[in-house]
Design an enzyme around this catalytic site. Structure first.
Site, PDB file in Angstrom:
ATOM      1  N   LYS A 111       0.782  -1.223   0.023  1.00  0.00           N
ATOM      2  CA  LYS A 111       0.097   0.095  -0.004  1.00  0.00           C
ATOM      3  C   LYS A 111       0.825   1.265  -0.158  1.00  0.00           C
ATOM      4  O   LYS A 111       0.410   2.312  -0.382  1.00  0.00           O
ATOM      5  CB  LYS A 111      -0.940   0.195   1.309  1.00  0.00           C
ATOM      6  CG  LYS A 111      -1.846  -1.071   1.219  1.00  0.00           C
ATOM      7  CD  LYS A 111      -2.717  -1.173   0.417  1.00  0.00           C
ATOM      8  CE  LYS A 111      -4.030  -2.364   0.758  1.00  0.00           C
ATOM      9  NZ  LYS A 111      -3.728  -3.709   1.125  1.00  0.00           N
TER      10      LYS A 111
HETATM   11  C1  LIG Z   1      -4.394  -4.704   0.612  1.00  0.00           C
HETATM   12  C2  LIG Z   1      -3.694  -6.038   0.916  1.00  0.00           C
HETATM   13  C3  LIG Z   1      -4.150  -7.093  -0.117  1.00  0.00           C
HETATM   14  C4  LIG Z   1      -5.319  -6.926  -1.058  1.00  0.00           C
HETATM   15  O1  LIG Z   1      -5.097  -6.132  -1.931  1.00  0.00           O
HETATM   16  P1  LIG Z   1      -6.468  -5.356  -2.746  1.00  0.00           P
HETATM   17  O2  LIG Z   1      -5.830  -4.491  -3.617  1.00  0.00           O
HETATM   18  O3  LIG Z   1      -7.270  -5.104  -1.618  1.00  0.00           O
HETATM   19  O4  LIG Z   1      -6.708  -6.523  -3.487  1.00  0.00           O
HETATM   20  C5  LIG Z   1      -3.237  -8.346  -0.081  1.00  0.00           C
HETATM   21  N1  LIG Z   1      -2.196  -8.453   0.871  1.00  0.00           N
HETATM   22  C6  LIG Z   1      -1.794  -7.285   1.634  1.00  0.00           C
HETATM   23  C7  LIG Z   1      -0.674  -7.510   2.599  1.00  0.00           C
HETATM   24  C8  LIG Z   1      -2.494  -6.239   1.655  1.00  0.00           C
HETATM   25  O5  LIG Z   1      -2.243  -5.182   2.432  1.00  0.00           O
END
Ligand SMILES: *Cc1c(COP(=O)(O)O)cnc(C)c1O
Length: 455
Positions: A111
């Site tokens: 993120k």
């Molecule tokens: C947010 C997240 C996901 C999922 O990603 P999306 O974009 O919501 O599909 C997978 N793994 C981790 C560690 C995350 O923080």
């Protein structure tokens, strides 16, 4: 570049509106009206670029009416200077599978890649607009931390983060709740992630409220996040030097894997995008057999994927229905009533680009154990789902997106191998620092009142 809403494409928007609002007033998601498609020749040119240069090229296609390329370039350089890896992301091997490590940013999950960029984009916007903005965001654990790190201490911005109380890992929570800056507010909702997301959506839908506080959203539906994430699909493709590449993507809200779909639409030779889910497998059922009916959310070892209704799936629905916003709006109505089964012709279209599989809890633990024993690597539980799915599909010639650092999930790895990774030195302080968050009921009015009382 012009944008429209997936639910009404008769009205056009510019990048500033798309970025600042996140969600269209009609409840739809913003999509661009056209896409650049790179030729093989042009891809050869992009291949020579550094990560930051590549980001600038790709993002500029979408944002040039908002920020000049020169300013964007310096903003991106600044954003990624906070990463532990100079080239932001890193390819590594786990057995014969390639991992794309996306967790070298300040809060140890993918993120950060989009959020560090977005934080600076807000600052840029506010340097030209005399406004105060309140960001409200729901998190399944990692978005909140990344958003807080990107926004903390910035002037004329507040951030309110809703997480599901007791349903994220303690390390995930501490990274968010130990931040002391006065513009950061953590709220623990007595409910699950879908409840948090619904509260944020109804706050946006209350136009009088959302306008009165200049509410802005940084959830994974924000187009600016998607384009920043599309960059690492290009970058890793170039590093691998193969004709086509497939990606396995641990998936919750369908944001990260949609970024891969976008890269493919822009001409990147991606073979398959593999949607990897935990026991919350609605997307696997949808993509394999057309069954998009949600069930109760289960708590799993991979909490950032404990989601039933994947917001970004709406963008895929729009594209596979030839950008027909009427059909998309009708389907979204069916989804709301939990009655959506994907038509055969649509499913065939989806399966040209996507494969899917899910891993249950035991399989996830087994994958962590197996890879620790055989490859001497500790996988975080989300990445383990991505690897497990590839094993189950016997699709090892592929890149697994490694979405979080294993140290964020000590309970899961302790459970699997009786070991956990330490937090990097610079983050260890969060373990013993006082936390600050407010527990609130699963009730939109209560959250609205809390927000109003703080601004
Ligand atoms: C947010 C997240 C996901 C999922 O990603 P999306 O974009 O919501 O599909 C997978 N793994 C981790 C560690 C995350 O923080």
């Amino acid at each position: 570049m012009k944008y429209v809403s997936t639910r009404n494409n008769s009205k056009e928007y510019n990048f500033e509106q798309v970025f600042i609002k996140g969600l269209a007033d009609d409840g739809g998601l913003y999509v661009p009206t056209s896409l650049k498609k790179y030729s093989t020749q042009e891809l050869q040119e992009l291949k020579k670029l550094s990560y930051n240069e590549l980001s600038t090229e790709i993002i500029n296609l979408f944002s040039s009416d908002f920020i000049s390329k020169e300013e964007l370039s310096s903003l991106i350089k600044n954003s990624y200077s906070t990463f532990r890896e100079k080239e932001v992301v890193k390819l590594s091997n786990v057995g014969e599978i390639k991992l794309l490590e996306l967790f070298h940013g300040p809060t140890l999950a993918f993120k950060d890649v989009a959020m560090q960029f977005i934080g600076n984009l807000y600052e840029y916007y506010l340097s030209k607009n005399n406004k105060k903005i309140n960001i409200v965001v729901a998190t399944s654990g990692d978005t909140g931390a990344a958003a807080i790190d990107a926004i903390k201490g910035k002037s004329n911005l507040n951030i309110f983060v809703l997480h599901p109380n007791n349903k994220i890992s303690s390390v995930q929570r501490k990274i968010m709740t130990t931040v002391e800056e006065k513009n950061v507010f953590n709220i623990a909702i007595e409910g699950n992630f879908d409840d948090c997301q619904n509260i944020v959506k109804s706050m946006f839908a209350d136009l009088e409220f959302s306008k009165s506080i200049n509410m802005s959203g940084v959830n994974s539906i924000n187009w600016a996040r998607i384009i920043a994430q599309a960059v690492y699909y290009f970058y890793s493709y170039f590093k691998l030097d193969k004709e086509t590449v497939s990606f396995s993507v641990p998936t919750g809200n369908f944001g990260d894997v949609f970024a891969g779909y976008l890269a493919k639409q822009m001409g990147l030779p991606i073979d398959k995008l593999i949607v990897a889910t935990n026991e919350n497998d609605i997307l696997h059922r949808a993509i394999s057999e057309g069954d998009y009916v949600s069930k109760e959310v289960k708590e799993t070892l991979s909490p950032s994927m404990d989601i039933q209704l994947a917001s970004n799936f709406e963008r895929l629905i729009y594209y596979i229905n030839n950008s027909d916003s009427k059909i998309t709006a009708d389907i979204m109505q069916k989804i709301k009533q939990n009655l959506y089964q994907i038509e055969k012709s649509n499913l065939d279209t989806i399966q040209k680009d996507f494969l899917s599989e899910s891993c249950n809890e035991q399989e996830t633990l087994d994958i962590i154990k197996k890879n620790y024993e055989e490859n001497n690597i500790i996988l975080d539980p989300h990445t383990a789902v991505g690897v497990g799915v590839v094993n189950k599909l016997s699709f090892n010639d592929c890149v697994v997106l490694s979405t979080a650092h294993p140290c964020k999930f000590p309970d899961a790895t302790n459970n699997a191998i009786n070991k956990h990774e330490k937090l990097p030195e610079e983050l260890q302080y969060v373990l013993n620092k006082d936390e600050n968050f407010q527990v609130l009921k699963n009730n939109t009015e209560e959250v609205k009142n809390f927000v109003k009382s703080k601004i």
